[in-house]
Scaffold this active site. Structure first.
Site, mmCIF file in Angstrom:
data_model
loop_
_atom_site.group_PDB
_atom_site.id
_atom_site.type_symbol
_atom_site.label_atom_id
_atom_site.label_comp_id
_atom_site.label_asym_id
_atom_site.label_seq_id
_atom_site.Cartn_x
_atom_site.Cartn_y
_atom_site.Cartn_z
ATOM 1 N N ASN A 212 0.824 -1.294 -0.187
ATOM 2 C CA ASN A 212 0.015 0.031 0.008
ATOM 3 C C ASN A 212 0.744 1.228 0.029
ATOM 4 O O ASN A 212 2.206 1.140 0.079
ATOM 5 C CB ASN A 212 -1.133 -0.175 1.260
ATOM 6 C CG ASN A 212 -0.201 -0.129 2.550
ATOM 7 O OD1 ASN A 212 0.566 0.862 2.898
ATOM 8 N ND2 ASN A 212 -0.253 -1.251 3.160
ATOM 9 N N ASP A 280 -4.203 -5.870 5.047
ATOM 10 C CA ASP A 280 -5.297 -6.700 5.573
ATOM 11 C C ASP A 280 -5.233 -8.419 5.133
ATOM 12 O O ASP A 280 -5.567 -9.022 5.881
ATOM 13 C CB ASP A 280 -6.794 -6.210 5.380
ATOM 14 C CG ASP A 280 -6.983 -4.883 5.825
ATOM 15 O OD1 ASP A 280 -6.701 -4.792 7.058
ATOM 16 O OD2 ASP A 280 -7.551 -3.961 5.186
ATOM 17 N N LYS A 290 8.926 -17.513 -9.671
ATOM 18 C CA LYS A 290 8.169 -16.663 -10.300
ATOM 19 C C LYS A 290 6.813 -17.128 -11.025
ATOM 20 O O LYS A 290 7.105 -18.150 -11.913
ATOM 21 C CB LYS A 290 8.993 -15.708 -11.161
ATOM 22 C CG LYS A 290 8.407 -14.558 -11.690
ATOM 23 C CD LYS A 290 9.308 -13.800 -12.739
ATOM 24 C CE LYS A 290 8.415 -12.776 -13.531
ATOM 25 N NZ LYS A 290 9.174 -11.886 -14.654
ATOM 26 N N PRO A 307 -2.865 -11.179 10.545
ATOM 27 C CA PRO A 307 -3.279 -11.139 12.086
ATOM 28 C C PRO A 307 -3.532 -9.384 12.337
ATOM 29 O O PRO A 307 -2.893 -8.516 11.409
ATOM 30 C CB PRO A 307 -2.227 -11.483 12.941
ATOM 31 C CG PRO A 307 -1.060 -11.277 11.842
ATOM 32 C CD PRO A 307 -1.571 -11.613 10.514
ATOM 33 N N ASP A 308 -4.406 -8.975 13.143
ATOM 34 C CA ASP A 308 -4.391 -7.765 13.378
ATOM 35 C C ASP A 308 -3.498 -7.261 14.844
ATOM 36 O O ASP A 308 -3.652 -7.995 15.716
ATOM 37 C CB ASP A 308 -6.073 -7.304 13.756
ATOM 38 C CG ASP A 308 -6.254 -6.011 13.872
ATOM 39 O OD1 ASP A 308 -5.235 -5.102 14.677
ATOM 40 O OD2 ASP A 308 -7.236 -5.347 13.482
ATOM 41 N N ILE A 309 -2.562 -6.738 14.377
ATOM 42 C CA ILE A 309 -1.618 -6.863 15.409
ATOM 43 C C ILE A 309 -2.022 -5.584 16.476
ATOM 44 O O ILE A 309 -1.778 -5.734 17.757
ATOM 45 C CB ILE A 309 -0.090 -5.961 14.634
ATOM 46 C CG1 ILE A 309 0.350 -6.959 13.724
ATOM 47 C CG2 ILE A 309 0.909 -5.596 15.736
ATOM 48 C CD1 ILE A 309 1.193 -6.416 12.576
ATOM 49 N N PHE A 327 -4.156 3.921 14.922
ATOM 50 C CA PHE A 327 -4.624 4.906 13.816
ATOM 51 C C PHE A 327 -5.744 4.525 13.290
ATOM 52 O O PHE A 327 -6.057 3.144 13.021
ATOM 53 C CB PHE A 327 -3.513 4.995 13.222
ATOM 54 C CG PHE A 327 -2.424 6.180 13.405
ATOM 55 C CD1 PHE A 327 -1.623 6.033 14.374
ATOM 56 C CD2 PHE A 327 -2.392 7.289 12.554
ATOM 57 C CE1 PHE A 327 -1.014 6.899 14.970
ATOM 58 C CE2 PHE A 327 -1.404 8.233 13.323
ATOM 59 C CZ PHE A 327 -0.700 8.136 14.447
ATOM 60 N N LYS A 341 -13.785 2.088 15.903
ATOM 61 C CA LYS A 341 -12.524 1.136 15.889
ATOM 62 C C LYS A 341 -11.690 1.307 17.015
ATOM 63 O O LYS A 341 -11.071 0.287 17.383
ATOM 64 C CB LYS A 341 -11.461 1.912 14.601
ATOM 65 C CG LYS A 341 -10.304 1.011 14.188
ATOM 66 C CD LYS A 341 -9.908 1.432 13.000
ATOM 67 C CE LYS A 341 -10.837 1.374 11.630
ATOM 68 N NZ LYS A 341 -10.582 1.757 10.245
ATOM 69 N N LYS A 345 -11.337 -2.503 18.386
ATOM 70 C CA LYS A 345 -9.925 -3.019 18.530
ATOM 71 C C LYS A 345 -9.101 -2.882 20.052
ATOM 72 O O LYS A 345 -8.040 -3.303 20.523
ATOM 73 C CB LYS A 345 -8.910 -2.492 17.780
ATOM 74 C CG LYS A 345 -9.475 -2.339 16.178
ATOM 75 C CD LYS A 345 -7.961 -2.317 15.311
ATOM 76 C CE LYS A 345 -8.752 -2.429 13.793
ATOM 77 N NZ LYS A 345 -7.517 -2.977 12.915
HETATM 78 O O1 C5P Z 1 -8.619 -1.877 10.564
HETATM 79 P P1 C5P Z 1 -7.748 -0.718 10.310
HETATM 80 O O2 C5P Z 1 -6.798 -0.975 9.306
HETATM 81 O O3 C5P Z 1 -8.616 0.302 9.606
HETATM 82 O O4 C5P Z 1 -7.101 -0.171 11.639
HETATM 83 C C1 C5P Z 1 -6.090 0.597 11.734
HETATM 84 C C2 C5P Z 1 -5.199 0.467 12.847
HETATM 85 O O5 C5P Z 1 -5.190 -0.907 13.180
HETATM 86 C C3 C5P Z 1 -3.817 1.307 12.674
HETATM 87 O O6 C5P Z 1 -3.607 1.315 14.016
HETATM 88 C C4 C5P Z 1 -3.106 -0.022 12.188
HETATM 89 O O7 C5P Z 1 -1.782 -0.071 12.488
HETATM 90 C C5 C5P Z 1 -3.760 -1.196 13.037
HETATM 91 N N1 C5P Z 1 -3.609 -2.698 12.365
HETATM 92 C C6 C5P Z 1 -2.938 -3.734 12.843
HETATM 93 N N2 C5P Z 1 -2.787 -4.913 12.114
HETATM 94 C C7 C5P Z 1 -3.497 -5.067 11.151
HETATM 95 C C8 C5P Z 1 -4.492 -3.888 10.562
HETATM 96 C C9 C5P Z 1 -4.489 -2.877 11.341
HETATM 97 O O8 C5P Z 1 -1.965 -3.319 13.507
HETATM 98 N N3 C5P Z 1 -3.686 -6.150 10.570
#
Ligand code: C5P
Length: 400
Positions: A212, A280, A290, A307-309, A327, A341, A345
């Site tokens: 991104n 995501d 390749k 994973p959502d960190i 963020f 959010k 979270k």
């Molecule tokens: O869900 P979204 O991507 O909009 O959320 C943004 C926040 O979640 C940011 O703080 C981003 O660093 C964190 N994030 C994360 N791991 C992910 C997706 C988002 O830590 N896989």
């Protein structure tokens, strides 16, 4: 201590200006970047060309230069530095600083700066001892200006006494001491912080990836600002063009999985700021070689969720950081979406920003959303957003 520090060096018109090229060399050897402002009288002693060659940057001389103002502007010039150093500082520039005069680029930058200022006075002994100079010195010291030197000895004018500019290495050491003591006595000293920054790259095959447009500018600036307030900072960053912030432990990663592993390994910390734009999705099974174009049709990529960190850090049990900040990059309903959010979270604060104008610029317009309130900040440089956030974090850690 000087690694990656940005020094705005103002060179005023004293014979000691001839030592400035050596000062620049020593500072750069230690990893600092130096940008020079040369006064009209300074240019009688040292040429802009030599300062430009040694600093590797443009030398700024003219308050009314249309090109300089449109590219940088005297306000930004003074703000985009970690410290402003005046060396040599003549009796004249000290007097102007004490009285707040702003009649050239150097004095205007000194009046406009919100950064610490250090001066290395240099003048004839009688000028130094004059009641006017001593009164100006006291005024500047009372305002928090750092003074290095002057020393005593033979002077270019033939007289002997106080007024010789501090030796180059004494100025270098004073700068190192300044940064060291700021960290040791900062409001976040004793605290540990984890910051994520940049995009992640999720491989499709050995040469292609999903990514991104995140630049990492905001996350890196936050890491730098927290370190400046004395926190022990670990920055876990995806691939960016940003330089490593001074005094920060940087762990470079590529994928979300690697970012999570590095964050988990960095714990325990008491502050976590997740500014990374984590992808995501990743490709469920990236190819080992390749992927070739073929006549059999398009390759089929199946995706898996990353994973959502942030959520992982914010939900962790007893080793959850005391303050977890996420963020929210939104294109509409910034505050509502940011608040949602924050709850979803389980983080304490969300910095919500409107990215409808796009990614990668130097400025940010954000709202700080806490459990109690949503506060909209004016458009600021990413560095200023970082400093303001770091100051809020320091207040919170003191009071909680
Ligand atoms: O869900 P979204 O991507 O909009 O959320 C943004 C926040 O979640 C940011 O703080 C981003 O660093 C964190 N994030 C994360 N791991 C992910 C997706 C988002 O830590 N896989």
């Amino acid at each position: 201590m000087l690694e990656n520090r940005r020094i705005l060096l103002i060179v005023s018109g004293g014979i000691a200006a001839v030592k400035v090229p050596d000062l620049i060399r020593r500072l750069r050897e230690r990893g600092a970047s130096v940008r020079c402002v040369l006064t009209e009288s300074g240019a009688q002693f040292v040429t802009p060309m030599s300062l430009a060659a040694l600093s590797g940057d443009k030398v700024f001389q003219d308050l009314f230069s249309l090109t300089d103002e449109s590219e940088m502007g005297h306000i930004n010039l003074s703000r985009e530095a970690d410290i402003v150093v005046v060396a040599p500082a003549t009796a004249n520039i000290m007097a102007k600083m004490a009285y707040g005069l702003a009649d050239d680029l150097a004095t205007t930058a000194l009046l406009a700066t919100d950064k610490p200022v250090m001066i290395a006075p240099s003048m004839n002994v009688m000028m130094w001892e004059h009641a006017a100079t001593q009164a100006n010195l006291t005024t500047l010291q009372d305002r928090g200006v750092h003074i290095v030197g002057p020393g005593a000895g033979d002077m270019a004018c033939g007289e002997v006494g106080d007024g010789r500019m501090a030796e180059v290495m004494d100025i270098v050491d004073a700068l190192g001491e300044f940064f060291k003591s700021r960290i040791e006595h900062g409001p976040l000293s004793g605290h540990s912080a984890l910051v994520t920054s940049g995009p992640t790259h999720e491989p499709i095959d050995p040469v292609r990836y999903i990514a991104n447009r995140s630049s990492g500018k905001q996350g890196h600036a936050i890491a730098a600002a927290l370190a400046d307030l004395g926190a022990a900072v670990t920055l876990v960053s995806g691939p960016t063009q940003e330089i490593d912030p001074p005094g920060v432990k940087v762990i470079a990663v590529e994928t979300a999985d690697q970012m999570l592993a590095a964050c988990t390994a960095a714990k325990p910390v008491n502050i976590a700021v997740c500014a990374a734009a984590v992808a995501d999705w990743r490709v469920a099974e990236s190819a080992n070689s390749k992927i070739k174009k073929s006549d059999d049709g398009l390759p089929q990529l199946s995706l898996a969720e990353n994973p959502d960190i942030l959520a992982t850090l914010a939900h962790a049990g007893k080793d959850r950081p005391r303050l977890v900040i996420g963020f929210a990059a939104e294109t509409e309903n910034v505050i509502d979406n940011g608040s949602a959010k924050r709850s979803a979270k389980n983080c304490d604060w969300v910095v919500a920003n409107d990215v409808s104008a796009g990614f990668g610029g130097d400025e940010n317009t954000v709202s700080l959303i806490t459990q109690e309130a949503a506060e909209s900040w004016p458009t600021l440089s990413k560095q200023a957003v970082a400093e303001r956030l770091a100051a809020r974090i320091a207040d919170h850690m003191k009071n909680s």
